[in-house]
Design an enzyme around this catalytic site. Structure first.
Site, PDB file in Angstrom:
ATOM      1  N   ASP A 174       0.809  -1.140   0.238  1.00  0.00           N
ATOM      2  CA  ASP A 174       0.021  -0.157   0.596  1.00  0.00           C
ATOM      3  C   ASP A 174       0.844   1.381  -0.036  1.00  0.00           C
ATOM      4  O   ASP A 174       1.990   1.342   1.136  1.00  0.00           O
ATOM      5  CB  ASP A 174      -1.055   0.063   1.471  1.00  0.00           C
ATOM      6  CG  ASP A 174      -1.995  -1.101   1.121  1.00  0.00           C
ATOM      7  OD1 ASP A 174      -2.176  -1.800   0.447  1.00  0.00           O
ATOM      8  OD2 ASP A 174      -2.547  -1.726   2.203  1.00  0.00           O
TER       9      ASP A 174
ATOM     10  N   ASP B 173     -14.418  -5.009  -2.889  1.00  0.00           N
ATOM     11  CA  ASP B 173     -14.186  -5.092  -1.326  1.00  0.00           C
ATOM     12  C   ASP B 173     -15.679  -5.722  -0.963  1.00  0.00           C
ATOM     13  O   ASP B 173     -16.584  -5.535  -1.168  1.00  0.00           O
ATOM     14  CB  ASP B 173     -13.421  -4.555  -1.191  1.00  0.00           C
ATOM     15  CG  ASP B 173     -13.143  -3.584  -1.386  1.00  0.00           C
ATOM     16  OD1 ASP B 173     -12.078  -4.268  -1.701  1.00  0.00           O
ATOM     17  OD2 ASP B 173     -12.236  -1.853  -1.488  1.00  0.00           O
TER      18      ASP B 173
END
Lengths: 219, 254
Positions: free
Chosen positions: B11, B130
């Site tokens: 990330d 997600d």
């Protein structure tokens, strides 16, 4: 024109940066040129013919840039490395979009069945065939092994991403194969030409070794 | 036999790798190029970079990082986060990404997935989903967007099938309930999607130990497992993870 050691054929399909970066990495002293100029391809010492996306689009874009003859000619006379769709396009016909290929070799390009494909553990196999699979080197009447396999273990893993595979009419040109779940041709070799279904530019050390072998290959 | 893949996830924000819990509480984990090289040396099968920067000003920074990584690391690179248009896909591929992951935009504008797949090929289009378990819907898992903040009313399994029909070549399934918790992947969710589609799926969200990686493949039916924190802080190397999977009967690249 500056001497071109390696021409990477660019016909506007997908990303050729990985291929040229990997070649520059294994051959820092060589002049690697990504080009859509048929003259540059004719003048280059070696030619790399990559490919991504759908084969009908690749053939169309190749023709739109007037590169067909330059590629076919290079495939016949100089050290030539086809990658992925760059292997598939060398054949006569593909099931993908029912399209004609360049016809350098006799044979067809077929799609993995997708339904009811399972591995030895009974797990469902996905299409595209994506990831690292073992590549077995065929001896096909060649001893010692082909120059492009030098320093690469038989059964080494290479990175694949494809839904179609080549079926050469003459199995003697098969220089490597993988299983998914059945055996399919993943590398071919004939005289000055070598072409692979996997991506050596994305296959870590085994792939870099193959590219290095290609750069130094004197067929 | 095709190997199951281990994919460390980086990330990235402001040019640094960070890791949060449930998308919050970001901790600095290092320089992306250095981390990418380390994972490559450990035998990572691919790398995924997620740009978690909110502002578009920093996008150029990520492109530069991808260029740097792509000239030194020769394994597949997937980049996602803030991909809004076909032009974003092109820019990332040109910078050296092999695949681009599309998340929120896929929900807001599914045609963008179709257009990107038609232009660059399905092999480089990953749709990230997600999902969160819900009990106020006629289905089990709902798709969320905007980093997990917005419910969409979409059934994650049906959504997965639809994305594949539009040309997604791979699906990255992140369980919002599990992300950063280290209690294991959401295997029932992954299994349901894996059975519903023909393309490979990547399990993400929740890996806290090596057994979780094994379960992700064996129980969840994942073709690849993605993890961040177990690798970033040196708890395990990718090599150790692969050796553990191998002794548990999973085909890996060693």
């Amino acid at each position: 024109m500056k001497k071109i050691d390696i021409a990477v054929v660019d016909y506007g399909m997908g990303n050729l940066r990985s291929v040229s970066k990997a070649l520059e990495h294994v051959a820092p002293s060589k002049n690697v040129l990504v080009t859509s100029n048929p003259v540059a391809i004719a003048n280059a010492e070696r030619v790399v013919f990559p490919g991504q996306g759908a084969m009908p689009d690749c053939i169309r874009e190749l023709d739109a840039r007037g590169l067909r003859e330059a590629v076919i000619h290079a495939a016949k006379i100089k050290p030539f490395l086809g990658i992925c769709i760059g292997l598939q396009m060398l054949f006569e016909h593909s099931e993908e979009g029912d399209s004609a290929g360049l016809g350098v070799f006799k044979g067809n390009v077929k799609r993995f069945a997708a339904v009811d494909m399972h591995d030895a553990n009974g797990e469902k196999l996905k299409v595209p065939h994506m990831g690292w699979n073992q590549v077995y080197q065929s001896q096909h009447k060649q001893t010692p092994p082909h120059a492009l396999w030098q320093g690469i273990e038989d059964g080494a893993r290479f990175y694949y991403v494809h839904s179609y595979y080549v079926v050469p009419e003459d199995d003697d040109i098969t220089s490597g194969y993988s299983e998914y779940p059945s055996r399919f041709t993943s590398a071919i070799a004939k005289d000055n030409l070598f072409a692979v279904q996997f991506h050596p530019e994305k296959s870590a050390n085994a792939g870099l070794q193959m590219l290095s072998n290609f750069v130094n290959w004197l067929p | 036999m095709l190997a199951k893949r281990i994919i460390p996830c980086l990330d990235v924000t402001n040019g640094r790798v960070v890791k949060g819990v449930n998308f919050l509480e970001l901790r600095d984990a290092g320089d992306p190029v250095e981390i990418a090289k380390r994972y490559d040396e450990q035998g990572a099968d691919e790398l995924t970079f997620l740009d978690i920067t909110a502002s578009s000003d920093d996008r150029g920074l990520l492109l530069h990082i991808i260029e740097e990584v792509a000239s030194q690391v020769f394994i597949p690179l997937t980049v996602g986060g803030g991909v809004r248009e076909v032009e974003d896909v092109r820019r990332l591929l040109n910078a050296g990404a092999d695949k681009v992951s599309i998340n929120t935009t896929a929900v807001l504008n599914p045609k963008m997935v179709q257009d990107a797949a038609a232009r660059f090929g399905s092999q480089c289009i990953v749709v990230a989903i997600d999902a969160k378990k819900v009990d106020n819907q006629p289905f089990e898992w709902e798709v969320f967007t905007h980093g997990g903040r917005k419910a969409t009313g979409l059934d994650a399994v049906k959504w997965a099938e639809y994305m594949v029909s539009l040309g997604a070549g791979e699906l990255l399934i992140t369980s919002m309930d599990r992300d950063g918790t280290k209690i294991g992947f959401n295997n029932p969710l992954n299994h349901a999607i894996s059975e519903a589609v023909d393309v490979p799926i990547i399990a993400s969200g929740g890996a806290g130990n090596l057994q979780h990686l094994v379960d992700g493949v064996k129980i969840g039916g994942a073709d690849a497992v993605l993890a961040a924190s177990i690798f970033h802080y040196g708890e395990y190397t990718v090599q150790q993870a692969k050796e553990y999977m191998k002794i548990n009967g999973i085909e890996v690249r060693l």
